[in-house]
Design an enzyme around this catalytic site. Structure first.
Site, PDB file in Angstrom:
ATOM      1  N   GLY A  45     -13.613   2.083 -26.020  1.00 23.34           N
ATOM      2  CA  GLY A  45     -14.964   2.645 -26.103  1.00 23.34           C
ATOM      3  C   GLY A  45     -16.037   1.574 -26.119  1.00 23.34           C
ATOM      4  O   GLY A  45     -17.066   1.692 -25.442  1.00 23.34           O
ATOM      5  N   CYS A  46     -15.786   0.513 -26.855  1.00 21.84           N
ATOM      6  CA  CYS A  46     -16.780  -0.565 -26.958  1.00 21.84           C
ATOM      7  C   CYS A  46     -16.912  -1.316 -25.639  1.00 21.84           C
ATOM      8  O   CYS A  46     -18.007  -1.747 -25.269  1.00 21.84           O
ATOM      9  CB  CYS A  46     -16.410  -1.512 -28.098  1.00 21.84           C
TER      10      CYS A  46
END
Length: 155
Positions: A45-46
């Protein structure tokens, strides 16, 4: 639980290490600064979120915005993240959570059905006078930059 910032509040100043030196928010007065908080470099996600900022950076800069990513990762890990993903903006290391606490970006969250303490994916836009123009908490990694651009009237 830390207090969330609201539009119109003075953005807390901070100086913190980066993968290339140090970053002090007040050194950027006179410019709009997007300060975004993410849990950990090189996680799916990051990485998605960072690459979205990377790919939108030229348009954001053309509209007068700088981007700064903040996580608890070490400067060494941030340097690897930058190199691996070709990131073109400042990455701040906040291992003691000082900046995240100042900005309300650390606290309880639900992860896999359990309540844990951790980084809250958040974005705070600081205006040229050092005030909060926009504060968004618990944002989604995917599509966040596009939503932010719309919220800032850039699309």
């Amino acid at each position: 639980m830390t207090t969330r910032l609201e539009a119109g509040a003075l953005a807390p100043d901070f100086t913190a290490p980066t993968d290339t030196g140090t970053f002090t928010l007040s050194d950027h007065r006179g410019r709009n600064v997007i300060v975004y908080f993410y849990p950990a470099a090189m996680t799916p996600g990051c990485t998605t979120q960072a690459c979205d900022f990377r790919d939108s950076l030229a348009a954001l800069q053309a509209a007068g915005y700088e981007v700064v990513g903040v996580s608890k990762d070490s400067p060494e890990k941030l340097a690897k993240f930058r190199e691996k993903e070709g990131l073109n903006f400042t990455l701040v290391s906040d291992p003691d959570l000082e900046v995240q606490n100042l900005y309300g970006a650390w606290g309880e969250k639900s992860m896999y059905g359990k309540t844990v303490e951790g980084s809250l994916r958040s974005t705070v836009v600081v205006d040229p006078d050092g005030k909060v123009a926009l504060a968004q908490y618990n944002v989604k990694a995917t599509g966040h930059v596009a939503k932010l651009r719309r919220d800032l009237g850039l699309d």
